[in-house]
Design a protein around this motif. Sequence first.
Motif, PDB file in Angstrom:
ATOM      1  N   LYS A  89       0.864  -1.174   0.000  1.00 14.06           N
ATOM      2  CA  LYS A  89       0.000   0.000   0.000  1.00 14.06           C
ATOM      3  C   LYS A  89       0.908   1.233   0.000  1.00 14.06           C
ATOM      4  O   LYS A  89       1.907   1.270   0.723  1.00 14.06           O
ATOM      5  CB  LYS A  89      -0.904   0.019   1.226  1.00 14.06           C
ATOM      6  N   ALA A  90       0.552   2.230  -0.793  1.00 12.53           N
ATOM      7  CA  ALA A  90       1.460   3.366  -0.936  1.00 12.53           C
ATOM      8  C   ALA A  90       0.705   4.661  -1.186  1.00 12.53           C
ATOM      9  O   ALA A  90      -0.392   4.677  -1.746  1.00 12.53           O
ATOM     10  CB  ALA A  90       2.434   3.116  -2.087  1.00 12.53           C
ATOM     11  N   TYR A  91       1.340   5.766  -0.757  1.00 13.44           N
ATOM     12  CA  TYR A  91       0.886   7.111  -1.090  1.00 13.44           C
ATOM     13  C   TYR A  91       1.930   7.764  -1.995  1.00 13.44           C
ATOM     14  O   TYR A  91       3.138   7.670  -1.743  1.00 13.44           O
ATOM     15  CB  TYR A  91       0.707   7.955   0.170  1.00 13.44           C
ATOM     16  N   ILE A  92       1.448   8.440  -3.036  1.00 14.71           N
ATOM     17  CA  ILE A  92       2.336   9.082  -4.012  1.00 14.71           C
ATOM     18  C   ILE A  92       1.922  10.536  -4.190  1.00 14.71           C
ATOM     19  O   ILE A  92       0.752  10.827  -4.454  1.00 14.71           O
ATOM     20  CB  ILE A  92       2.256   8.407  -5.403  1.00 14.71           C
ATOM     21  N   GLU A  93       2.869  11.440  -4.072  1.00 12.68           N
ATOM     22  CA  GLU A  93       2.630  12.844  -4.407  1.00 12.68           C
ATOM     23  C   GLU A  93       3.362  13.153  -5.706  1.00 12.68           C
ATOM     24  O   GLU A  93       4.507  12.729  -5.911  1.00 12.68           O
ATOM     25  CB  GLU A  93       3.134  13.754  -3.283  1.00 12.68           C
ATOM     26  N   GLU A 128       6.246   6.380   8.210  1.00 14.07           N
ATOM     27  CA  GLU A 128       6.377   5.977   9.615  1.00 14.07           C
ATOM     28  C   GLU A 128       5.241   5.045  10.033  1.00 14.07           C
ATOM     29  O   GLU A 128       5.419   4.198  10.916  1.00 14.07           O
ATOM     30  CB  GLU A 128       6.377   7.219  10.506  1.00 14.07           C
ATOM     31  N   ASN A 129       4.086   5.174   9.378  1.00 10.64           N
ATOM     32  CA  ASN A 129       2.926   4.355   9.716  1.00 10.64           C
ATOM     33  C   ASN A 129       2.830   3.071   8.892  1.00 10.64           C
ATOM     34  O   ASN A 129       1.796   2.394   8.909  1.00 10.64           O
ATOM     35  CB  ASN A 129       1.645   5.173   9.548  1.00 10.64           C
ATOM     36  N   GLY A 130       3.911   2.739   8.190  1.00  9.12           N
ATOM     37  CA  GLY A 130       3.991   1.446   7.532  1.00  9.12           C
ATOM     38  C   GLY A 130       3.635   1.394   6.058  1.00  9.12           C
ATOM     39  O   GLY A 130       3.664   0.324   5.442  1.00  9.12           O
ATOM     40  N   TYR A 131       3.310   2.537   5.462  1.00  8.68           N
ATOM     41  CA  TYR A 131       3.016   2.568   4.028  1.00  8.68           C
ATOM     42  C   TYR A 131       4.302   2.779   3.226  1.00  8.68           C
ATOM     43  O   TYR A 131       5.283   3.338   3.740  1.00  8.68           O
ATOM     44  CB  TYR A 131       2.063   3.716   3.699  1.00  8.68           C
ATOM     45  N   LYS A 132       4.297   2.351   1.973  1.00  7.51           N
ATOM     46  CA  LYS A 132       5.293   2.871   1.044  1.00  7.51           C
ATOM     47  C   LYS A 132       4.903   4.311   0.738  1.00  7.51           C
ATOM     48  O   LYS A 132       3.718   4.672   0.760  1.00  7.51           O
ATOM     49  CB  LYS A 132       5.307   2.060  -0.268  1.00  7.51           C
TER      50      LYS A 132
END
Length: 226
Positions: free
Chosen positions: A123-127, A161-165
């Motif tokens: 799971k990942a967040y991308i900007e 820090e919360n475990g996401y990519k």
Amino acid sequence: MEYKNIAEATFADRPNRFIAHCIMDGNIHTVHVKNTGRCKELLTPNATVFLEASDNPNRKTKYDLIAVKKFDKLINMDSQAPNKAAYEWLCSGGYIKAPILVKPEARYGDSRIDFYIESEKEKAYIEVKGVTLENQGTACFPDAPTQRGVKHLRHLIKAKENGYKAAVLFVIQMKGCTKFIPNDITDPDFAATLRLAEKSGVDVLAMDCIVTPDSMVIDKPVTVEL
């Protein structure tokens, strides 16, 4: 991503961030500039520009300015194009292999991150940040101070820090760049936060694009030097 109804014109001037005057077929047209950045090194008198005609008859301006030639280099300067091109790239597995979800405008904390992605394993967040500033083959971001950009980087650090990519993707809206660097002179706060993000495990990616007057597609990675 592709455009429709493209016309070539000559740039005359830019009275404000939102509009420009361009000459086409001997007539002066007031056009919408799809980039509120400074772009002073791009929008120079007599530069060749490319305009997209709108099919909305109620618009005040018929055309959008989407690309410009800088010497022999064609640069897309549509601020909406990087996210559209990034969506196509992410869906094709550009960052996470075999994604099962690519969600634009995903809320995180008190802000929105451009994309949230899931595969069966990750799971990942991308900007995404569009880059139009270039000097002798070096791409640079930003071209104006961006506290919003700093805020997004801090959210990516928290997501990591919360475990996401987590990743920030710099979409260089042209070909011909050999490296990417943060713009320490224009925005030292963003540059420092970008370095902190990288040290915190956030992926810092830079990709160039194949640009034509009526399209832009993410192509190959560019070396990042922080």
